[in-house]
Design a protein around this motif. Structure first.
Motif, short mmCIF file in Angstrom:
data_model
loop_
_atom_site.label_atom_id
_atom_site.label_comp_id
_atom_site.label_asym_id
_atom_site.label_seq_id
_atom_site.Cartn_x
_atom_site.Cartn_y
_atom_site.Cartn_z
N MET A 1 26.56 24.09 33.80
CA MET A 1 25.44 24.80 33.24
C MET A 1 25.29 24.39 31.76
SD MET A 1 24.86 28.91 32.93
CE MET A 1 24.82 29.14 34.68
N PRO A 2 24.11 24.06 31.29
CA PRO A 2 23.92 23.66 29.89
C PRO A 2 24.39 24.76 28.94
CG PRO A 2 21.95 23.21 31.17
CD PRO A 2 22.88 23.99 32.06
N GLY A 3 25.04 24.34 27.85
CA GLY A 3 25.49 25.27 26.84
C GLY A 3 26.78 26.00 27.19
N ARG A 4 27.41 25.66 28.32
CA ARG A 4 28.64 26.33 28.73
C ARG A 4 29.77 25.31 28.75
NH1 ARG A 4 28.48 31.82 29.70
NH2 ARG A 4 28.89 31.89 31.89
N LYS A 5 29.96 24.59 27.66
CA LYS A 5 30.98 23.55 27.61
C LYS A 5 32.15 23.90 26.71
CE LYS A 5 27.79 19.77 28.48
NZ LYS A 5 27.25 18.52 27.99
N ASP A 6 31.99 24.88 25.85
CA ASP A 6 33.03 25.22 24.89
C ASP A 6 33.65 26.56 25.25
OD1 ASP A 6 32.64 22.98 22.94
OD2 ASP A 6 30.62 23.83 22.95
N ILE A 7 34.98 26.64 25.16
CA ILE A 7 35.68 27.87 25.50
C ILE A 7 36.69 28.22 24.41
CG2 ILE A 7 35.44 27.63 28.00
CD1 ILE A 7 38.35 26.63 28.08
N VAL A 8 37.06 29.49 24.35
CA VAL A 8 38.16 29.96 23.52
C VAL A 8 39.15 30.65 24.45
CG1 VAL A 8 36.99 32.12 22.90
CG2 VAL A 8 38.89 31.28 21.50
N ILE A 9 40.42 30.29 24.33
CA ILE A 9 41.49 30.89 25.11
C ILE A 9 42.27 31.79 24.17
CG2 ILE A 9 43.53 30.44 26.52
CD1 ILE A 9 42.29 27.56 26.94
N ASN A 10 42.15 33.10 24.35
CA ASN A 10 42.85 34.07 23.51
C ASN A 10 44.20 34.37 24.13
OD1 ASN A 10 40.78 34.62 21.49
ND2 ASN A 10 39.63 35.45 23.21
N LEU A 11 45.24 34.22 23.33
CA LEU A 11 46.60 34.46 23.80
C LEU A 11 47.06 35.87 23.44
CD1 LEU A 11 48.21 31.05 22.80
CD2 LEU A 11 47.11 31.68 24.95
N CYS A 12 48.03 36.37 24.16
CA CYS A 12 48.56 37.73 23.94
C CYS A 12 49.16 37.89 22.55
CB CYS A 12 49.59 38.07 25.01
SG CYS A 12 48.90 38.17 26.67
N ASN A 13 49.62 36.81 21.94
CA ASN A 13 50.23 36.89 20.60
C ASN A 13 49.19 36.86 19.48
OD1 ASN A 13 49.42 34.24 20.41
ND2 ASN A 13 51.48 33.39 20.27
N GLY A 14 47.89 36.82 19.83
CA GLY A 14 46.83 36.83 18.83
C GLY A 14 46.27 35.46 18.49
N ASP A 15 46.91 34.39 18.95
CA ASP A 15 46.41 33.04 18.70
C ASP A 15 45.17 32.76 19.54
OD1 ASP A 15 48.48 32.61 16.95
OD2 ASP A 15 49.67 31.38 18.33
N ALA A 16 44.33 31.86 19.06
CA ALA A 16 43.14 31.42 19.80
C ALA A 16 43.15 29.90 19.88
CB ALA A 16 41.87 31.91 19.11
N ILE A 17 42.87 29.38 21.07
CA ILE A 17 42.82 27.93 21.31
C ILE A 17 41.39 27.59 21.69
CG2 ILE A 17 43.69 26.03 22.71
CD1 ILE A 17 46.18 27.77 23.27
N TYR A 18 40.77 26.67 20.95
CA TYR A 18 39.40 26.24 21.21
C TYR A 18 39.42 24.89 21.90
CZ TYR A 18 38.34 29.93 17.92
OH TYR A 18 38.26 31.14 17.31
N ARG A 19 38.67 24.78 22.99
CA ARG A 19 38.60 23.52 23.74
C ARG A 19 37.19 23.30 24.27
NH1 ARG A 19 42.64 23.02 21.46
NH2 ARG A 19 44.71 22.50 22.25
N ARG A 20 36.90 22.04 24.62
CA ARG A 20 35.64 21.66 25.23
C ARG A 20 35.92 21.22 26.66
NH1 ARG A 20 30.14 19.03 23.58
NH2 ARG A 20 30.14 21.01 22.50
N ILE A 21 35.13 21.68 27.61
CA ILE A 21 35.27 21.30 29.01
C ILE A 21 34.62 19.94 29.20
CG2 ILE A 21 34.69 21.88 31.39
CD1 ILE A 21 34.58 24.85 30.47
N GLU A 22 35.40 18.97 29.66
CA GLU A 22 34.90 17.61 29.89
C GLU A 22 34.40 17.42 31.33
OE1 GLU A 22 34.61 15.26 27.55
OE2 GLU A 22 35.49 16.53 26.00
N LYS A 23 35.18 17.93 32.31
CA LYS A 23 34.81 17.80 33.72
C LYS A 23 35.29 19.03 34.47
CE LYS A 23 35.00 12.78 34.10
NZ LYS A 23 35.60 11.65 34.81
N VAL A 24 34.62 19.32 35.60
CA VAL A 24 35.00 20.43 36.46
C VAL A 24 35.06 19.92 37.90
CG1 VAL A 24 34.35 22.71 37.31
CG2 VAL A 24 33.88 22.09 34.94
#
Length: 91
Positions: A1-24
């Motif tokens: 879906m257009p515009g749905r390529k970037d995600i944030v993964i929130n961890l239980c310890n408060g850290d956040a990991i930002y990634r881009r989806i390349e393929k599904v």
């Protein structure tokens, strides 16, 4: 879906990991496999949430700031954002 390529993964310890989806790839009706732009090393139990991000920028240089009360530090802030097309911007 257009515009749905970037995600944030929130961890239980408060850290956040930002990634881009390349393929599904759909593995089954219940499982999808995502290829991210960079690897991550976390256990599933350490993940609090995964959310899609939308790239955006301020629509103009105006931000409205209204102090409701100074005692509690409560304020209302209003600003307008404009969505950014993925193919025109890079992270």
């Amino acid at each position: 879906m257009p515009g749905r390529k970037d995600i944030v993964i929130n961890l239980c310890n408060g850290d956040a990991i930002y990634r881009r989806i390349e393929k599904v790839a759909a593995i089954s009706d219940d499982v999808e496999r995502l290829l991210l732009n960079d690897s991550i090393s976390v256990n599933a139990a350490d993940i609090l949430s995964v959310s899609f991000l939308t790239l955006c920028r301020l629509d103009n240089d105006s931000v409205s700031w209204e102090h409701v009360t100074d005692a509690d530090g409560l304020a209302n802030i209003t600003c307008s954002f404009r969505g950014v097309r993925d193919e025109l911007e890079s992270i």
